[in-house]
Scaffold this motif. Structure first.
Motif, PDB file in Angstrom:
ATOM      1  N   ALA A  79     -20.476   2.544  -4.852  1.00 42.50           N
ATOM      2  CA  ALA A  79     -19.857   2.101  -3.018  1.00 42.50           C
ATOM      3  C   ALA A  79     -21.233   1.481  -2.579  1.00 42.50           C
ATOM      4  CB  ALA A  79     -18.424   2.809  -2.478  1.00 42.50           C
TER       5      ALA A  79
ATOM      6  N   ARG B 222     -13.553  -3.269   3.666  1.00 40.38           N
ATOM      7  CA  ARG B 222     -13.218  -2.691   1.981  1.00 40.38           C
ATOM      8  C   ARG B 222     -11.280  -2.413   2.778  1.00 40.38           C
ATOM      9  NH1 ARG B 222     -17.551   1.108   1.581  1.00 40.38           N
ATOM     10  NH2 ARG B 222     -16.470   2.481  -0.057  1.00 40.38           N
TER      11      ARG B 222
ATOM     12  N   SER C 174      -8.713  -3.297   2.134  1.00 41.12           N
ATOM     13  CA  SER C 174      -7.711  -3.257   0.695  1.00 41.12           C
ATOM     14  C   SER C 174      -7.734  -2.669   0.090  1.00 41.12           C
ATOM     15  CB  SER C 174      -8.142  -4.475  -0.044  1.00 41.12           C
ATOM     16  OG  SER C 174      -8.758  -5.168  -1.055  1.00 41.12           O
ATOM     17  N   GLU C 175      -9.683  -2.418   0.051  1.00 35.62           N
ATOM     18  CA  GLU C 175      -9.385  -0.764  -0.937  1.00 35.62           C
ATOM     19  C   GLU C 175      -8.957   0.511  -0.395  1.00 35.62           C
ATOM     20  OE1 GLU C 175     -14.119  -0.020  -1.859  1.00 35.62           O
ATOM     21  OE2 GLU C 175     -13.665   1.682  -2.326  1.00 35.62           O
TER      22      GLU C 175
ATOM     23  N   LEU D 157      -5.539   0.259  -0.933  1.00 34.72           N
ATOM     24  CA  LEU D 157      -4.940   0.655  -2.948  1.00 34.72           C
ATOM     25  C   LEU D 157      -4.905   1.888  -2.719  1.00 34.72           C
ATOM     26  CD1 LEU D 157      -4.757  -0.393  -5.680  1.00 34.72           C
ATOM     27  CD2 LEU D 157      -7.385  -0.052  -5.571  1.00 34.72           C
TER      28      LEU D 157
END
Ligand SMILES: Nc1ncnc2c1ncn2[C@@H]1O[C@H](COP(=O)(O)OP(=O)(O)OP(=O)(O)O)[C@@H](O)[C@H]1O
Ligand SMILES: [Mg+2]
Lengths: 398, 251
Positions: free
Chosen positions: A13, A301, A303-304, A307
């Motif tokens: 990351a 991040r 959406s990460e 998810l």
């Protein structure tokens, strides 16, 4: 989730936004480098002083007239007897005493031909040379013999010699001090400043002559070198007992070199810690920088994070991942800062070779601990925000 | 396997209240293939999120495999998603910094599967979607169809019981969409329960059961079960072919 997997995930990351990572690492590195440099300077000062004391001889006792409390305030009530040359002779005969030198000090104008200047004049004996670890560059030091006999010998510090006799040998020359005439028998090798006192810029004459010249009845100090370092306390008691018996009162003060050194050392250590405190301010700034980077990272991040939650990552795993990211950033900054700090100290030592600036080990450990602490402290809030993120909202936004 | 009873999902936006789901009751049995259709904003995604335990009903009961989801803690719902539910999204949601195989490993990473086993299973899952040669590629080096196949491999790799796909073909051309649907249907054929939200009538037609939504309500359900309220359809044995899809559906 395994620690190794977590670390690899976090490193991946961080690699994803290299510039931001590098900048926040640099922020911490500067703070840590400041801690390392300032502690190195503080510790260097402490070592410098300690070295100076060691040059004096660590088994040195200093006898002074009057009872000075450690506070240095008013002397003990009652009569204070003079510290006489007879006292000095008696002390020098004690069993635990190896070498001892009396000291009578005043400033006087010395003249050689046309040239003259005021100089501290030290009245002492031949043994002073050894007690203070001085070296004669030319000629001889004061002659040994009965200290109660005066003399007209004079030994010059190298700086005085240079200034009174530029380009010529002072040996055998006549020097006037006040109304007195002396003959130069020797010149000392340069010794430099020692505890704020420039031993290159003094002259030495026999102690008895000095007392007469300055009209003193009491010595300024008696320097006593004990036989053994281990027996310092015993020797100190012997000296005190002897003088108490001679004066019929406890009216002298005996300080040990160690006590002085310890006092100095602890003052300088306190100073070093104060410097660390100042340097920590820059660490706090770096910490805020990390917090900012992590907040940006969390919102970038979203959406990460959504998810990961959809895939079944627990909240504490998400928290752990973002916290670990902040800690890794800060720890990398810590390591870089230590390297940077060592490089800066090395440069400094190249410029000032006599100053023993070395970052102490405790400072390195402290710096690393601090950097990790900064990462954890300033990473918590962004990581919590990541944890609280609603996965549905985080996933739907595109 | 799935039972919704009078489920509401309500959003508060300022002073107004939006009902994304209004009193939805629904039962889905193990091994079914369900398509959810309806106009935009009708609550299809919301329904899917509730089914996937990503979202919680505002009111009503949701039972998944005999457990009432509303009473589960965050942690327990995460565990449920991890073990039993796979998601496929319209926008793939692959992590751009990871390779295809890295993305497929992701669910196992957080489940604590050892590295070697992870790699093996991920490669097998990629091979199953025909992407073994692309394992080392990052998402920006893959086509949309390939990305979605990677996402399917990721959803399948933990062997879930339920696969939820929200417009899985919404971003793909016909050929890629057909490939993706074939993969999903192949997984269904192996016993997985499949729920697909779609706008594409052709895709909806492929499902045995079609649920049409409008305004947060179920307008039509081609395969509603008797125990769900008995509005239509009789109870059928599990896995039996359903009646041909209703004429109004799939336009
Ligand atoms: N976070 C939210 N806050 C407020 N309202 C929301 C939120 N999420 C969804 N809604 C509303 O709930 C309703 C249903 O949304 P949903 O996303 O389920 O529709 P959809 O059927 O999936 O639509 P589409 O086909 O466009 O994806 C919409 O009216 C939407 O505006
Ligand atoms: Mg939707």
């Amino acid at each position: 989730m395994r620690a190794r997997d977590l670390l690899l995930f976090v490193l991946g990351a961080l690699e994803g936004h290299r510039l931001r990572t590098a900048l926040s690492v640099a922020g911490v590195a500067i703070g840590i480098a400041a801690v390392v440099c300032l502690t190195a300077l503080g510790e260097g000062a402490r070592r410098y002083v300690t070295q100076e004391f060691a040059l004096l001889g660590s088994n040195l006792l200093i006898v002074m007239p009057g009872r000075v409390e450690t506070s240095g305030a008013a002397p003990w009530g009652g009569v204070t007897h003079d510290l006489t040359l007879a006292d000095y002779v008696a002390v020098s005969r004690l069993r635990g005493v190896r070498k001892t030198a009396p000291l009578c000090v005043a400033t006087e104008t010395v003249k050689a031909g046309e040239r003259s200047r005021p100089v501290p004049v030290l009245g002492t004996t031949a043994e002073f040379l050894e007690v203070r670890r001085l070296v004669v560059a030319a000629g001889e030091y004061l002659p040994p013999g009965d200290p109660t006999q005066g003399g007209t010998e004079m030994v010059l510090g190298p700086k005085v010699a240079r200034e009174l006799f530029p380009g010529a040998s002072p040996l055998g020359q006549v020097v006037r001090a006040g109304a007195w005439r002396f003959r130069v028998t020797g010149v000392l090798a340069p010794r430099g400043r020692s505890l704020g006192f420039d031993l290159d810029d003094v002259v030495f004459i026999p102690v008895q002559t000095a007392m007469r010249m300055f009209n003193r009845r009491s010595l300024f100090r008696i320097l006593v070198e004990a036989q053994e370092y281990g027996a310092m306390a015993v020797t100190r008691r012997e000296v005190l007992a002897l003088l108490a018996q001679r004066h019929r009162a406890e009216d002298v003060t005996v300080i040990t070199q160690d006590a002085l050194m310890t006092a100095f050392s602890s003052i300088l250590r306190a100073l070093t810690l104060a410097l660390v405190g100042i340097a920590s301010v820059s660490l706090a700034v770096a910490g805020v920088g990390i917090m900012n980077v992590m907040l940006v990272s969390v919102s970038e991040r979203r959406s990460e994070i959504g998810l990961l939650k959809a895939l079944g990552a627990r909240n504490r795993q998400v928290l752990g991942a973002f916290l670990a990211e902040a800690v890794v950033l800060a720890a990398a900054g810590g390591v870089a800062g230590i390297l940077l700090g060592f490089a800066a100290v090395r440069l400094f030592v190249n410029i000032y070779p006599t100053f023993p600036a070395v970052p102490p080990l405790w400072a390195v450990v402290l710096a690393l601990t601090m950097s990790v602490g900064v990462g954890a402290l300033f990473g918590v809030w962004p990581a919590q925000r990541a944890t609280r993120l609603d996965p549905v909202a985080a996933l739907s936004r595109r | 396997m799935i039972q919704l009873e009078g489920v509401w999902r309500t959003y508060r936006v300022g002073d107004s209240v939006v009902h994304a789901l209004r009193h939805v009751s629904l039962a889905i049995r193990r091994g079914e293939h369900v398509a959810v259709i309806g106009p935009s904003g009708s609550g299809k995604s919301t329904l899917l999120h509730v089914l996937g335990c990503l979202d919680r009903p505002t009111a009503g009961r949701y039972t998944f495999a005999g457990r009432e989801v509303g009473t589960l803690s965050d942690e327990e719902r995460s565990a449920l998603r991890q073990k039993s539910i796979g998601f496929v999204f319209q926008f793939f949601h692959l992590l751009p910094r990871l390779t295809a195989v890295g993305n497929v490993e992701l669910p196992m990473l957080f489940a604590g599967v050892p590295a070697q086993e992870r790699r093996q299973r991920a490669l097998a899952a990629l091979a199953a979607v025909g992407l073994a040669p692309r394992a080392g590629h990052r998402p920006d080096q893959l086509s949309g169809g390939e990305c979605q196949r990677v996402a399917i491999a990721r959803a399948a790799v933990m062997s879930p019981e339920l696969l939820l796909a929200d417009e899985p073909t919404g971003n793909l051309d016909r050929a890629a969409a057909a490939e993706v649907m074939e993969l999903l249907e192949a997984m269904h054929a192996r016993g997985l329960t499949l729920v697909v939200v779609t706008h594409d009538p052709a895709i909806a037609k492929r499902a045995r059961r079609v649920i049409q939504m409008c305004d947060g309500e179920i307008l039509e359900d081609s395969g509603a079960l008797a125990d769900e309220g008995g509005r239509r359809g009789a109870e059928r044995p599990e896995g039996a072919p359903s009646a041909p899809s209703q004429s109004g559906v799939g336009e």
